[in-house]
Design an enzyme around this catalytic site. Structure first.
Site, PDB file in Angstrom:
ATOM      1  N   LYS A   1      45.531 -14.423   0.784  1.00 27.93           N
ATOM      2  CA  LYS A   1      46.640 -13.582   0.629  1.00 27.93           C
ATOM      3  C   LYS A   1      45.999 -12.401   0.168  1.00 27.93           C
ATOM      4  CE  LYS A   1      49.199 -12.445  -2.495  1.00 27.93           C
ATOM      5  NZ  LYS A   1      49.038 -11.103  -2.488  1.00 27.93           N
TER       6      LYS A   1
ATOM      7  N   LYS B   1      32.893 -15.763 -20.450  1.00 28.48           N
ATOM      8  CA  LYS B   1      33.930 -15.579 -21.121  1.00 28.48           C
ATOM      9  C   LYS B   1      35.356 -15.342 -20.473  1.00 28.48           C
ATOM     10  CE  LYS B   1      31.696 -12.480 -24.129  1.00 28.48           C
ATOM     11  NZ  LYS B   1      31.635 -11.615 -25.353  1.00 28.48           N
TER      12      LYS B   1
ATOM     13  N   CYS C   1      35.506  -4.559 -10.987  1.00 25.19           N
ATOM     14  CA  CYS C   1      35.510  -5.442 -12.108  1.00 25.19           C
ATOM     15  C   CYS C   1      34.247  -5.183 -12.825  1.00 25.19           C
ATOM     16  CB  CYS C   1      35.687  -6.775 -11.434  1.00 25.19           C
ATOM     17  SG  CYS C   1      34.726  -7.165 -10.149  1.00 25.19           S
TER      18      CYS C   1
ATOM     19  N   GLU D   1      48.926  -6.879  -1.809  1.00 26.25           N
ATOM     20  CA  GLU D   1      50.211  -6.500  -1.211  1.00 26.25           C
ATOM     21  C   GLU D   1      49.816  -5.028  -0.863  1.00 26.25           C
ATOM     22  OE1 GLU D   1      50.226  -8.002  -3.962  1.00 26.25           O
ATOM     23  OE2 GLU D   1      51.449  -7.242  -5.466  1.00 26.25           O
ATOM     24  N   LEU D   2      49.108  -4.322  -1.619  1.00 26.21           N
ATOM     25  CA  LEU D   2      48.835  -2.915  -1.509  1.00 26.21           C
ATOM     26  C   LEU D   2      47.986  -2.433  -0.410  1.00 26.21           C
ATOM     27  CD1 LEU D   2      48.356  -1.975  -5.060  1.00 26.21           C
ATOM     28  CD2 LEU D   2      50.168  -1.522  -3.906  1.00 26.21           C
TER      29      LEU D   2
ATOM     30  N   GLU E   1      37.451 -14.761 -10.637  1.00 29.37           N
ATOM     31  CA  GLU E   1      36.762 -13.768 -10.759  1.00 29.37           C
ATOM     32  C   GLU E   1      37.739 -12.730 -11.573  1.00 29.37           C
ATOM     33  OE1 GLU E   1      35.413 -10.581 -10.909  1.00 29.37           O
ATOM     34  OE2 GLU E   1      34.840 -10.300  -8.940  1.00 29.37           O
TER      35      GLU E   1
ATOM     36  N   TRP F   1      42.823  -5.322  -4.384  1.00 31.46           N
ATOM     37  CA  TRP F   1      43.097  -4.365  -3.592  1.00 31.46           C
ATOM     38  C   TRP F   1      41.739  -3.259  -3.794  1.00 31.46           C
ATOM     39  CZ3 TRP F   1      42.550  -1.070  -7.426  1.00 31.46           C
ATOM     40  CH2 TRP F   1      43.105  -1.174  -8.920  1.00 31.46           C
TER      41      TRP F   1
ATOM     42  N   GLU G   1      40.268  -3.203 -20.333  1.00 33.52           N
ATOM     43  CA  GLU G   1      39.875  -2.619 -19.098  1.00 33.52           C
ATOM     44  C   GLU G   1      40.581  -1.515 -18.438  1.00 33.52           C
ATOM     45  OE1 GLU G   1      40.109  -5.326 -15.478  1.00 33.52           O
ATOM     46  OE2 GLU G   1      38.300  -4.758 -15.017  1.00 33.52           O
TER      47      GLU G   1
HETATM   48  O1  TXE Z   1      46.169  -7.189 -10.321  1.00 32.95           O
HETATM   49  P1  TXE Z   1      46.685  -8.892  -9.834  1.00 32.95           P
HETATM   50  P2  TXE Z   1      46.887  -5.861 -10.531  1.00 32.95           P
HETATM   51  C1  TXE Z   1      42.544  -5.841 -13.000  1.00 32.95           C
HETATM   52  C2  TXE Z   1      42.591  -4.398 -13.365  1.00 32.95           C
HETATM   53  C3  TXE Z   1      43.934  -3.938 -13.132  1.00 32.95           C
HETATM   54  C4  TXE Z   1      44.666  -5.229 -13.568  1.00 32.95           C
HETATM   55  C5  TXE Z   1      46.103  -5.483 -12.753  1.00 32.95           C
HETATM   56  O2  TXE Z   1      42.660  -4.130 -14.724  1.00 32.95           O
HETATM   57  O3  TXE Z   1      44.434  -2.819 -13.654  1.00 32.95           O
HETATM   58  O4  TXE Z   1      43.687  -6.242 -12.980  1.00 32.95           O
HETATM   59  O5  TXE Z   1      45.949  -5.123 -11.474  1.00 32.95           O
HETATM   60  C6  TXE Z   1      48.036 -11.486  -6.430  1.00 32.95           C
HETATM   61  N1  TXE Z   1      50.302 -15.806  -8.526  1.00 32.95           N
HETATM   62  N2  TXE Z   1      41.992  -6.015 -11.776  1.00 32.95           N
HETATM   63  O6  TXE Z   1      48.232  -5.966 -10.958  1.00 32.95           O
HETATM   64  O7  TXE Z   1      48.034  -8.762 -10.104  1.00 32.95           O
HETATM   65  C7  TXE Z   1      48.433 -10.031  -6.110  1.00 32.95           C
HETATM   66  O8  TXE Z   1      49.326 -10.068  -5.265  1.00 32.95           O
HETATM   67  C8  TXE Z   1      49.361 -15.639  -7.490  1.00 32.95           C
HETATM   68  C9  TXE Z   1      40.660  -6.593 -11.702  1.00 32.95           C
HETATM   69  O9  TXE Z   1      46.901  -4.982  -9.251  1.00 32.95           O
HETATM   70  O10 TXE Z   1      45.748  -9.545 -10.721  1.00 32.95           O
HETATM   71  C10 TXE Z   1      47.059  -9.493  -5.471  1.00 32.95           C
HETATM   72  O11 TXE Z   1      46.654 -10.156  -4.317  1.00 32.95           O
HETATM   73  N3  TXE Z   1      49.142 -14.427  -7.121  1.00 32.95           N
HETATM   74  C11 TXE Z   1      40.234  -6.856 -10.586  1.00 32.95           C
HETATM   75  C12 TXE Z   1      46.180 -10.272  -6.593  1.00 32.95           C
HETATM   76  O12 TXE Z   1      46.891 -11.253  -7.232  1.00 32.95           O
HETATM   77  C13 TXE Z   1      49.325 -13.281  -7.861  1.00 32.95           C
HETATM   78  C14 TXE Z   1      40.851  -6.365  -8.988  1.00 32.95           C
HETATM   79  C15 TXE Z   1      45.415  -9.445  -7.454  1.00 32.95           C
HETATM   80  O13 TXE Z   1      46.542  -8.859  -8.204  1.00 32.95           O
HETATM   81  C16 TXE Z   1      50.245 -13.598  -8.836  1.00 32.95           C
HETATM   82  C17 TXE Z   1      42.050  -5.818  -9.410  1.00 32.95           C
HETATM   83  C18 TXE Z   1      50.706 -14.616  -9.144  1.00 32.95           C
HETATM   84  N4  TXE Z   1      51.550 -14.780 -10.293  1.00 32.95           N
HETATM   85  C19 TXE Z   1      42.755  -5.722 -10.656  1.00 32.95           C
HETATM   86  N5  TXE Z   1      50.419 -12.037  -9.325  1.00 32.95           N
HETATM   87  C20 TXE Z   1      38.840  -7.671 -10.301  1.00 32.95           C
HETATM   88  N6  TXE Z   1      38.532  -8.671 -11.074  1.00 32.95           N
HETATM   89  O14 TXE Z   1      37.950  -6.968  -9.486  1.00 32.95           O
HETATM   90  C21 TXE Z   1      49.701 -11.409  -8.558  1.00 32.95           C
HETATM   91  N7  TXE Z   1      49.049 -11.957  -7.643  1.00 32.95           N
END
Ligand code: TXE
Length: 484
Positions: A170, A450, A279, A173-174, A245, A146, A380
């Site tokens: 996909k 890593k 990130c 969702e936000l 990533e 998001w 993080e």
């Molecule tokens: O991310 P999620 P969240 C990090 C950041 C943040 C933490 C959690 O530290 O606080 O992650 O954020 C989909 N199978 N980053 O919970 O869950 C979800 O619907 C398949 C780093 O919001 O990783 C969304 O489309 N898909 C980061 C996507 O994964 C699944 C950017 C990312 O959500 C899933 C965002 C599952 N089991 C958060 N569960 C970066 N690397 O830039 C969730 N999703």
């Protein structure tokens, strides 16, 4: 949802309301995708890959043209896309405008690669003509977060289409709105049905269904490390090719010989751009002791003067974080840092004022005297929270920089060219900036060491992620084998 070239609702007819994190206003409703819908989308992508010439080499020029047309369309409506990303995820408009421009350039960059992918010929023993062919992997499942709703999607869609893959993406969702709008543009420029499919919905349903689907050939994910681990497990079950990533806890090292006027601004930008929801955010600032107090003080002054507000408002440089849930998570880290006796230099609260009352705003926050024993040094936060740590020697700086399970990005500030190169070589991270922080180019690889991930996006490396490699040996000799 956009499936097989058609717009449709979810089979369960459930929807999700999408809101503006700055004020809670409703922006729209989107379908809450079910397993069945994901199956439809994957089948549509499968048919487009297996039963049409989309991915064939003789279609590469057409793919490239469609991508250029999509880039041009996106530029035509760039202001609307920037506004929508700002409203949906909270980022300042100036950043969203940059994202849309980058996304259009990314499509153009990969359009160029679509027609320049080449295999190799090889010299081998025996009278053989041997060669290596590159072919599209097939159906790509792409899951994006998001924080850069449009840009992260395009970083994945562009190389996949250029390579000749078909896609089911996909969005988070936000923040699904700009990806859905991009699909509309793709339809307008004539992208064939089934080549790009968008399913909305939560990770636990739509994401899980997508990554577990037997008919996908590739999974590409950007998001949190815990989710990345689950996705890798799903990929392992099906032996799917996977690119991840993930997160970062990125250091920026400031040596006493740095050009401080320049360094101070880049450091604030490293930690506070996009509300720190990046990130690659430079969230751990390591400063040589002789200039430590001065650097902390000067970054504090910048932090206290950052204009916070709705991203669409004039001159705003920090918007709200994306959701109430994420706000609570970031505030939890601030609370923990206080409890662990990190020194709060500035921020740490919800800003005061009626204009902030209904939004998930957090003041730009700085903690000093943070050590490797503190949670803030290790985990993080993904919000506007920076930590400062002093060091005495170059060796100590490198040791502190590498004292993390992540390895996405790092910054080095020094006017000494030898020192800059020495440190760059020793830091275990996929992206390093010297005397700057955050500039990112479509031409160069993006990804981490890593726990920050597997594989690379962008550049020709990003294209590799969507290509299979085939060896072909052609016997030029007319003699019989004579083996039996
Ligand atoms: O991310 P999620 P969240 C990090 C950041 C943040 C933490 C959690 O530290 O606080 O992650 O954020 C989909 N199978 N980053 O919970 O869950 C979800 O619907 C398949 C780093 O919001 O990783 C969304 O489309 N898909 C980061 C996507 O994964 C699944 C950017 C990312 O959500 C899933 C965002 C599952 N089991 C958060 N569960 C970066 N690397 O830039 C969730 N999703």
């Amino acid at each position: 949802m956009f499936i097989g070239g058609e717009w449709m609702n979810a089979s369960g007819s459930q929807t999700r309301t999408i809101t503006d994190p700055a004020n809670g206003e409703t922006l729209g409703t989107v379908p809450e995708t079910t397993d069945q819908d994901v199956d439809l989308a994957v089948k549509a992508a499968r048919r487009a890959f297996d039963d049409t010439n989309w991915g064939s080499t003789d279609n590469a020029a057409t793919r490239a043209q469609l991508m250029r047309d999509l880039a041009a369309k996106l530029r035509e409506v760039a202001p609307e896309f920037a506004k929508l990303d700002t409203q949906n995820c909270g980022k300042p408009l100036i950043e969203a405008e940059g994202d849309v421009a980058d996304a259009a350039n990314c499509l153009d960059f990969y359009a160029g690669l679509a027609t320049s992918t080449m295999g190799q010929t090889a010299s081998v023993p025996m009278n053989m003509q041997s060669m290596v062919l590159r072919e599209p992997i097939g159906v790509a499942a792409q899951i994006v977060p998001w924080n850069y709703p449009l840009l992260m999607a395009v970083w994945k869609i562009a190389p996949a289409l250029a390579a000749g893959c078909t896609v089911v993406i996909k969005p988070s969702e936000l923040t699904p709105l700009t990806v859905l709008e991009l699909a509309k543009l793709a339809q307008e420029v004539g992208l064939p049905a089934g080549v790009l499919n968008v399913v909305t919905g939560v990770g636990e349903v739509a994401g899980v269904a997508l990554t577990n689907h037997p008919d996908i050939d590739k999974i590409a994910f950007t998001g949190g490390t815990d989710t990345g681990s689950k996705i890798m497990a799903a990929a392992a079950k099906g032996i799917k090719n996977v690119t991840l990533e993930l997160g970062g806890k990125n250091p920026a090292i400031v040596f006493a010989d740095a050009n401080l006027n320049q360094a101070i601004e880049w450091i604030a930008f490293a930690g506070f751009a996009n509300q720190g929801e990046v990130c690659s955010a430079g969230s751990r600032i390591l400063v040589e002791r002789s200039i430590y107090d001065q650097v902390v003080e000067r970054v504090k002054i910048i932090a206290q003067n950052i204009k916070i507000g709705h991203g669409l408002a004039q001159d705003v440089r920090m918007g709200p974080v994306v959701s109430k849930e994420h706000y609570d998570k970031v505030m939890g880290y601030i609370q923990k840092a206080k409890e662990e006796n990190c020194r709060l230099v500035c921020g740490g609260s919800h800003p005061a004022g009626a204009q902030f009352a209904n939004g998930h705003f957090i003041e730009p926050t700085i903690f000093a005297d943070v050590t490797p024993a503190h949670t803030l040094f290790r985990e993080e936060v993904f919000g506007p929270v920076m930590s400062f740590t002093p060091f005495d020697t170059e060796e100590e700086a490198v040791r502190l920089a590498n004292d993390t399970e992540y390895g996405l990005a790092a910054g080095v500030f020094t006017e000494h060219i030898g020192k800059a190169h020495r440190v760059v070589k020793q830091i275990k991270a996929g992206i390093i900036w010297v005397n700057c922080y955050h500039p990112t180019f479509n031409e160069l690889p993006w990804g981490g060491y890593k726990k920050s991930g597997i594989g690379r996006e962008l550049g020709k490396y990003g294209m590799e992620a969507y290509l299979e490699t085939k060896q072909v040996n052609i016997n030029l000799d007319q003699s019989e084998l004579g083996w039996y």
